[in-house]
Motif scaffolding. Structure first.
Motif, PDB file in Angstrom:
ATOM      1  N   LEU A 164     -16.546  15.697 -17.601  1.00 57.00           N
ATOM      2  CA  LEU A 164     -16.671  14.337 -17.100  1.00 57.00           C
ATOM      3  C   LEU A 164     -17.141  14.267 -15.647  1.00 57.00           C
ATOM      4  N   GLY A 165     -17.275  15.414 -15.004  1.00 53.33           N
ATOM      5  CA  GLY A 165     -17.714  15.412 -13.623  1.00 53.33           C
ATOM      6  C   GLY A 165     -16.611  15.043 -12.649  1.00 53.33           C
ATOM      7  N   ASN A 171      -7.245  10.178 -14.397  1.00 47.34           N
ATOM      8  CA  ASN A 171      -7.665   8.798 -14.178  1.00 47.34           C
ATOM      9  C   ASN A 171      -9.188   8.739 -14.286  1.00 47.34           C
ATOM     10  N   LEU A 172      -9.717   7.794 -15.042  1.00 54.01           N
ATOM     11  CA  LEU A 172     -11.161   7.699 -15.273  1.00 54.01           C
ATOM     12  C   LEU A 172     -11.725   6.538 -14.457  1.00 54.01           C
ATOM     13  N   LEU A 173     -12.389   6.861 -13.362  1.00 57.71           N
ATOM     14  CA  LEU A 173     -13.012   5.857 -12.514  1.00 57.71           C
ATOM     15  C   LEU A 173     -14.464   5.645 -12.921  1.00 57.71           C
ATOM     16  N   GLY A 174     -15.025   4.536 -12.471  1.00 61.15           N
ATOM     17  CA  GLY A 174     -16.408   4.227 -12.797  1.00 61.15           C
ATOM     18  C   GLY A 174     -17.392   5.266 -12.297  1.00 61.15           C
ATOM     19  N   ASP A 175     -16.970   6.104 -11.352  1.00 66.99           N
ATOM     20  CA  ASP A 175     -17.846   7.147 -10.811  1.00 66.99           C
ATOM     21  C   ASP A 175     -18.445   8.031 -11.897  1.00 66.99           C
ATOM     22  N   ILE A 176     -17.676   8.298 -12.973  1.00 67.50           N
ATOM     23  CA  ILE A 176     -18.162   9.259 -13.970  1.00 67.50           C
ATOM     24  C   ILE A 176     -19.291   8.680 -14.823  1.00 67.50           C
ATOM     25  N   TRP A 177     -19.538   7.368 -14.712  1.00 64.06           N
ATOM     26  CA  TRP A 177     -20.690   6.770 -15.382  1.00 64.06           C
ATOM     27  C   TRP A 177     -21.973   6.973 -14.563  1.00 64.06           C
ATOM     28  N   PHE A 178     -21.830   7.425 -13.295  1.00 63.46           N
ATOM     29  CA  PHE A 178     -22.983   7.520 -12.389  1.00 63.46           C
ATOM     30  C   PHE A 178     -23.141   8.926 -11.830  1.00 63.46           C
ATOM     31  N   ARG A 179     -22.853   9.914 -12.643  1.00 64.06           N
ATOM     32  CA  ARG A 179     -22.837  11.305 -12.179  1.00 64.06           C
ATOM     33  C   ARG A 179     -24.189  11.787 -11.711  1.00 64.06           C
ATOM     34  N   ASN A 180     -25.246  11.406 -12.403  1.00 61.14           N
ATOM     35  CA  ASN A 180     -26.565  11.997 -12.154  1.00 61.14           C
ATOM     36  C   ASN A 180     -27.557  10.989 -11.595  1.00 61.14           C
ATOM     37  N   GLY A 181     -27.044  10.081 -10.779  1.00 60.49           N
ATOM     38  CA  GLY A 181     -27.945   9.127 -10.141  1.00 60.49           C
ATOM     39  C   GLY A 181     -28.066   7.809 -10.865  1.00 60.49           C
ATOM     40  N   GLY A 224     -11.568  -1.662 -21.800  1.00 59.72           N
ATOM     41  CA  GLY A 224     -12.311  -2.826 -22.254  1.00 59.72           C
ATOM     42  C   GLY A 224     -13.036  -3.565 -21.144  1.00 59.72           C
ATOM     43  N   LYS A 225     -13.264  -2.905 -20.026  1.00 59.51           N
ATOM     44  CA  LYS A 225     -14.002  -3.543 -18.937  1.00 59.51           C
ATOM     45  C   LYS A 225     -15.497  -3.471 -19.239  1.00 59.51           C
ATOM     46  N   THR A 226     -16.194  -4.563 -18.985  1.00 61.58           N
ATOM     47  CA  THR A 226     -17.567  -4.691 -19.477  1.00 61.58           C
ATOM     48  C   THR A 226     -18.592  -3.963 -18.619  1.00 61.58           C
ATOM     49  N   SER A 227     -18.228  -3.588 -17.390  1.00 59.11           N
ATOM     50  CA  SER A 227     -19.191  -2.879 -16.541  1.00 59.11           C
ATOM     51  C   SER A 227     -18.465  -1.869 -15.674  1.00 59.11           C
ATOM     52  N   ALA A 228     -19.111  -0.737 -15.484  1.00 61.04           N
ATOM     53  CA  ALA A 228     -18.547   0.328 -14.649  1.00 61.04           C
ATOM     54  C   ALA A 228     -19.024   0.153 -13.211  1.00 61.04           C
ATOM     55  N   ARG A 229     -18.119   0.418 -12.275  1.00 58.10           N
ATOM     56  CA  ARG A 229     -18.464   0.443 -10.852  1.00 58.10           C
ATOM     57  C   ARG A 229     -17.769   1.639 -10.219  1.00 58.10           C
ATOM     58  N   VAL A 230     -18.399   2.196  -9.194  1.00 59.92           N
ATOM     59  CA  VAL A 230     -17.785   3.315  -8.482  1.00 59.92           C
ATOM     60  C   VAL A 230     -16.430   2.861  -7.934  1.00 59.92           C
TER      61      VAL A 230
END
Length: 386
Positions: free
Chosen positions: A381-382, A315-325, A347-353
């Motif tokens: 992917l962290g 499962n790919l959560l928005g967390d992996i877009w914010f791995r390094n701060g 197709g979601k326009t913005s990632a969130r944790v």
């Protein structure tokens, strides 16, 4: 309402524009159907890919009229769609699943009562709707988990409690809405079964899925021979079928189970729709859960799905877009360079944790190969090791 078989070329409707609706739309379009989505969000993942997107509230009479005018049959992609909306639609069009089944799935107390009526074991529990019921809770239900009866999902609307004082305080925090207290049990692992039941009562199911949750959200699903002991797998499938039969269900239904330390099963909850744990079936099975949803809605024959080999879904959560701060694009090219990887972004326009952004399914000839690749993907992917 009498149901006729709807052949490709007909229009199928879906209440809800999230990722489950998007994958239903893709499956329907692949099979030659037109689609109509009702969702108030102009940017909804399903609405953006559907032939028709009706942008209205789920209880808006005009929006519901438009959907009924465009679609010859209608399904739902999330369980909290108002049952009243499904009832209105059902006066004009076939709706699957029906409002009565969805209403049971929306209420934990009703859900557990249905499970017990079907002879499916639940965790020991108590319904708490009044101060008198709170005071009458048996001591042996603690420690437990207090869950709101309605509108809880992905770990939301629940709190662990160890003492009567903590229980009372938690109920106050939840504003004393109707709740269910479940006894905490010694869990070995979790699994789920996706079952499809047709208009004629025929039923098929995907292989039993072994699941790992983190923070109340599904993280990993593994499907392979003997991922669950044979006796437990047979019991899970039989229980899922009993629940669907007891509801007179038409559509795709997922039942989640806890497997206890002694190997016994207790049912956790049901979802009256395709489920996150069944996403692997798009590549890993000859019939996906979304094709089953199309078939049950259209009245087409159901064939027993066959796994094409071992599959592991991340499962790919928005967390992996914010791995390094800071926010950054995950290393998709590195992931897709690995054999057997199948990326789905919603197709979601913005990632969130904590937001579900997509999933990655890994398939291959052997479990060792699939597991090695999936673990490498998680590392890239962290995602925490599994």
């Amino acid at each position: 309402m009498t149901r006729d078989v709807l052949l490709p070329g007909a229009t199928l409707g879906v209440m809800g524009g999230g990722q489950l609706g998007r994958m239903f739309v893709h499956a329907a379009q692949r099979m030659g159907y037109f689609t109509a989505v009702l969702d108030p969000d102009a940017d909804s993942p399903a609405g953006r890919v559907s032939h028709h997107h009706i942008r209205s509230d789920y209880l808006d009479p005009q929006g519901l009229e438009q959907l009924a005018a465009k679609a010859q049959a209608i399904t739902t992609e999330f369980e909290n769609v108002p049952a009243a909306a499904l009832e209105q639609l059902a006066r004009q069009r076939p709706v699957a699943p029906g409002a009565a089944a969805v209403a049971i799935a929306q209420d934990r107390a009703k859900e557990k009562a249905h499970f017990m009526k079907c002879g499916v074991a639940c965790a020991p529990h108590a319904v708490i709707e009044t101060p008198q019921q709170l005071a009458a809770v048996a001591d042996n239900l603690l420690p437990g988990i207090l869950k709101t009866s309605r509108l809880g999902y992905d770990g939301k609307g629940q709190q662990r409690v160890a003492t009567r004082e903590e229980l009372a305080a938690a109920w106050d925090v939840m504003k004393r809405v109707p709740c269910v207290l479940e006894k905490m049990l010694p869990l070995a692992y979790e699994c789920s079964v996706v079952v499809a039941r047709g208009q004629d009562g025929a039923m098929v199911s995907l292989p039993v899925q072994r699941n790992l949750h983190r923070g109340g959200i599904l993280a990993i699903t593994e499907v392979y021979d003997a991922n669950v002991p044979a006796a437990a797998a047979q019991q899970a499938v039989a229980s899922a079928r009993a629940v669907a039969e007891g509801l007179g269900y038409v559509g795709v239904l997922c039942i989640e189970f806890f497997v206890l330390g002694d190997g016994s099963l207790v049912v956790n909850e049901m979802a009256p729709r395709p489920h996150n744990s069944g996403h692997w079936s798009i590549e890993g099975s000859d019939v996906s859960q979304f094709e089953l949803q199309v078939r049950t809605l259209a009245g087409l024959p159901l064939t027993q799905p066959r796994a094409l080999g071992p599959s592991i879904m991340l499962n790919l959560l928005g967390d992996i877009w914010f791995r390094n701060g800071g926010e950054q694009v995950p290393p998709w090219a590195d992931v897709l360079a690995l054999s057997g990887t199948h990326l789905h972004l919603y197709g979601k326009t913005s990632a969130r944790v904590g937001r579900k952004m997509g999933h990655l399914t890994v398939t291959g000839a052997s479990l060792e190969q699939v597991r090695s690749t999936a673990r490498r993907c998680a590392e890239l992917l962290g995602i925490d090791p599994f």
